[in-house]
Design an enzyme around this catalytic site. Structure first.
Site, PDB file in Angstrom:
ATOM      1  N   ASP A  13       0.810  -1.231   0.000  1.00  0.00           N
ATOM      2  CA  ASP A  13       0.000   0.000   0.000  1.00  0.00           C
ATOM      3  C   ASP A  13       0.836   1.270   0.000  1.00  0.00           C
ATOM      4  O   ASP A  13       0.315   2.354   0.275  1.00  0.00           O
ATOM      5  CB  ASP A  13      -0.954  -0.006   1.204  1.00  0.00           C
ATOM      6  CG  ASP A  13      -2.143  -0.921   0.948  1.00  0.00           C
ATOM      7  OD1 ASP A  13      -2.634  -0.942  -0.191  1.00  0.00           O
ATOM      8  OD2 ASP A  13      -2.570  -1.611   1.885  1.00  0.00           O
ATOM      9  N   ASP A  63      -7.119  -3.759  -5.461  1.00  0.00           N
ATOM     10  CA  ASP A  63      -6.712  -2.467  -4.894  1.00  0.00           C
ATOM     11  C   ASP A  63      -5.267  -2.120  -5.279  1.00  0.00           C
ATOM     12  O   ASP A  63      -4.885  -0.956  -5.357  1.00  0.00           O
ATOM     13  CB  ASP A  63      -6.792  -2.479  -3.355  1.00  0.00           C
ATOM     14  CG  ASP A  63      -7.924  -3.296  -2.784  1.00  0.00           C
ATOM     15  OD1 ASP A  63      -8.369  -4.249  -3.434  1.00  0.00           O
ATOM     16  OD2 ASP A  63      -8.355  -3.013  -1.656  1.00  0.00           O
TER      17      ASP A  63
HETATM   18  N1  GLY Z   1      -8.323  -2.849   1.080  1.00  0.00           N
HETATM   19  C1  GLY Z   1      -8.478  -1.489   0.814  1.00  0.00           C
HETATM   20  C2  GLY Z   1      -9.903  -1.111   0.730  1.00  0.00           C
HETATM   21  O1  GLY Z   1     -10.621  -1.315   1.701  1.00  0.00           O
HETATM   22  O2  GLY Z   1     -10.346  -0.632  -0.263  1.00  0.00           O
END
Ligand code: GLY
Length: 405
Positions: free
Chosen positions: A124, A183
């Protein structure tokens, strides 16, 4: 007809022909002025509300969510995946308003986040470091921010395994699992930036390889996407396609669809490869033509949630989609382009309405109500979330640039 009447008659005809164009142009000018006024009001409201959020947040913490049921503000340490959104929103708000106190808060927050540049335990880093330091560097050109971004890109790239052709999203206790989530597309923007900044094409190649494998393995025939794909870490073969935050393995989790849409839009921006543009358009069609997309275009948290129309909405997914559509409108023409831009504007106006926008001095200082973090885990359901605010403000900045260019 004498000469004078002949001229008068000519002028009358010309006026009849051109008047509609003149009034159309005037109408467009006044619509633009109204839109710019709306955006500036939203930005200045957001600055005031974020001063309240800043006052509620301890120096080394990052606002994460607000839970209206028990009136509580949740914050995190810098390693949480959402830590970059609050500083990123402050930078956008500074960009949109030039408010000096907002700039001070934005700079201050980066000092606490900086240490994550060497964090190799998360995929991330794009969210965390590009939304924050990326905006900061774009706006302030501070050399130290560039260094942080390059280190962050290096840390993110360390999670790429050429055997699999993908960045590993989540570490698993089971060594046979190689988990990649949709994501992850959002984190590629940092890698493209790094190639531009350093001239090292390896970041670019990693991003393209990751996006190509995701395009092949995350999407269904209707261009909806799975949340998670589990690969064989030794061969790169797909073992499972499933969900984590969605309703079911085969369902269309709303934010996942939004991440995919935004991700392939940014892939087209970075590469100009038409296949990514087509992917973004196809994902758009899935969303926009979906029979369960509500009239106001704020999606339910999952397009296949069992209790629609009583399922919670997800303002965060709507904000991400709207921001992507503002950009995608610029890469397309005709009806498609108009549809993307008009839908984005409609979403932004809905989010700015009392149905979604928190009243000043409420919601701990967050801007938007009604997002969903992780419903299956009963976590963050119908709350304010830092990324809903971030992408909402990004929409305001993107629209402002369109109207004032
Ligand atoms: N996992 C990142 C989100 O909740 O979009």
């Amino acid at each position: 007809m004498n000469f004078k009447n002949y001229i008068l008659n000519g002028l009358l005809c010309a006026a009849t022909v051109f008047m509609p164009f003149v009034s159309f142009a005037q109408q467009r000018k006044s619509n633009t002025a109204a839109e710019v006024k709306f955006i500036n009001t939203e930005l200045s409201d957001a600055v005031k509300q974020y001063k309240y959020l800043t006052a509620n947040t301890k120096a080394d913490r990052f606002p994460k969510a607000y839970f209206p049921k028990n009136d509580s503000l949740a914050t995190s340490a810098s390693e949480w995946w959402c830590s970059g959104f609050y500083p990123g929103t402050l930078w956008y708000l500074y960009e949109g308003t030039k408010d000096p106190a907002t700039l001070k808060a934005a700079i201050g927050k980066l000092a606490d986040l900086k240490k994550e540049e060497f964090n190799k335990d998360t995929h991330d880093l794009g969210f965390m470091m590009y939304c924050s330091f990326g905006n900061a560097y774009r706006i302030a050109h501070t050399a130290a921010y560039k260094e942080v971004l390059i280190n962050s890109a290096r840390s993110l790239a360390s999670r790429f395994d050429p055997k699999v052709g993908l960045i590993k999203s989540w570490n698993s206790k089971d060594p046979s699992e190689y988990l990649v989530i949709i994501d992850n597309m959002m984190n590629l923007e940092l890698l493209f930036w790094a190639t531009q900044a350093t001239g090292d094409s390896s970041y670019y190649k990693i991003a393209v390889t990751h996006a190509d494998h995701t395009l092949k393995n995350h999407f269904r025939k209707d261009y909806s996407s799975y949340h998670v794909v589990n690969y064989d870490g030794t061969t790169g073969a797909v073992k499972q396609q499933k969900t984590h935050q969605g309703y079911a393995d085969a369902s269309a989790w709303a934010r996942g669809q939004a991440w995919g849409l935004y991700g392939y839009t940014l892939m087209y921006r970075a590469t100009k490869n038409k296949k990514y543009l087509e992917q973004a358009k196809n994902i758009s069609s899935f969303i926009l033509n979906h029979p369960r997309l509500p009239k106001d275009k704020i999606p339910y948290w999952d397009f296949d949630a069992p209790n629609i129309p009583n399922a919670p909405r997800d303002a965060s997914a709507a904000a991400v989609m709207a921001s992507a559509w503002i950009e995608l409108a610029g890469y397309t023409t005709g009806q498609a382009s108009a549809r993307y831009l008009n839908t984005a504007k409609e979403i932004v106006h809905t989010l700015a309405s009392p149905a979604y926008k928190a009243k000043p001095g409420t919601y701990g200082g967050f801007l938007l109500m009604h997002s969903v973090g992780h419903l299956p885990a009963k976590s963050e359901v119908d709350v304010a979330l830092s990324y809903a605010d971030y992408y909402y403000v990004e929409c305001l900045i993107r629209l402002k640039k369109q109207f004032t260019k």
